[in-house]
Design a protein around this motif. Structure first.
Motif: not given
Length: 309
Positions: A258-262, A267-272, A292-295
């Protein structure tokens, strides 16, 4: 939809044009007094009522339409197993029935997901889903496994789970190619990728690797997401399959997937992926991820099964 404030076909009302007033949420805008004008199967205008071109103002509002409705773009559902008693990969008729259920209810693009299966059954299922994609019913296939953690398998068949098998990947790709439809993404647990080669192997076939159903620690997941990002096809980003579900919970001394994904999504380096059905996740959890990560780093999915509908 072209834009929350744009017009696709101004000046061409036509007999099929209909006007749909309501609250319009699209392209980052939230317009209380909005309107969408449809002309056949095309969006002629989407934006504030005050900006409606005069030549479209005469478009009729359908009988019984309520102006307190919320107008949203169609859902692009990249993780869906079925509906209406049918599941993808269990027969073409079942797959079509499941797809049509979703496509009649606000989904405009649908990817057919296949849960973990033993090799021969998996290859056959890929061929069926790819056939539906070739027919224009689906956009392509998603393989959820079978290279998944047994400890975090959820509803996956434990007898089908295995370490990464390049030969099985090749068979699945060949089945999709012969049927004329693509495999778009594949979920795997990085601890099942013993050689660390799967992200690059999939990328060479135009397939995005997803991290999910994993019991790995934060460092392993972060390294996997970085490997996917460096090789992701079509300029894409790595995906995280249904964040929070199918992985250990976030703990302050053991942050896990969870922490790694968030962190990567922030950073804009993944999509959850998030299953925003009010059951898999609390509404407060969904809000937290958006804050936290934005839409732009979130994909809302149904993960629907045959029981849906």
């Amino acid at each position: 939809m072209t834009s929350a404030t744009g017009s696709a076909q101004e000046g061409q009302t036509g007999p099929e044009a209909v006007r749909l007033p309501g609250r319009l949420v699209a392209q980052g805008d939230d317009i209380a007094d909005g309107v969408v004008v449809l002309r056949g199967e095309r969006v002629a205008y989407a934006g504030p009522t005050t900006g409606l071109p005069p030549e479209l103002a005469s478009a009729a509002v359908p009988a019984g339409w309520r102006d307190d409705l919320v107008l949203l773009p169609g859902l692009v559902d990249i993780h869906c197993h079925g509906a209406a008693g049918g599941q993808f990969g269990a027969g073409l008729d079942e797959g079509r029935r499941a797809a049509l259920h979703h496509l009649a209810r606000g989904t405009t693009t649908l990817v057919g997901s296949i849960a973990s299966r033993v090799p021969d059954d998996l290859v056959r299922a890929v061929g069926e889903v790819a056939t539906l994609a070739a027919d224009g019913v689906l956009a392509g296939a998603h393989l959820e496994g079978p290279f998944l953690s047994d400890a975090r398998r959820g509803a996956q068949n434990p007898a089908a789970l295995s370490d990464v098998d390049p030969e099985l990947v090749a068979r699945a790709v060949d089945a999709a190619e012969r049927a004329g439809g693509p495999i778009l993404h594949l979920t795997y647990a990085p601890e099942r990728d013993l050689e660390g080669d799967l992200p690059a192997l999939l990328a060479r076939q135009g397939i995005v690797a997803d991290v999910g159903h994993t019991d790995a620690d934060a460092a392993v997941v972060a390294a996997a997401l970085d490997a996917v990002r460096r090789s992701a096809p079509r300029g894409g980003r790595p995906l995280v399959t249904h964040l929070f579900n199918g992985m250990p919970p976030l703990h302050h001394r053991s942050p896990g997937p969870v922490a790694a994904a968030l962190a990567a999504a922030g950073r804009g380096d993944a999509v959850v992926e998030l299953i925003g059905d009010g059951v898999h996740l609390s509404a407060a959890t969904v809000r937290m991820v958006f804050d936290t990560v934005g839409p732009r780093s979130i994909a809302l999915v149904t993960d629907a099964m045959a029981a849906c509908g």
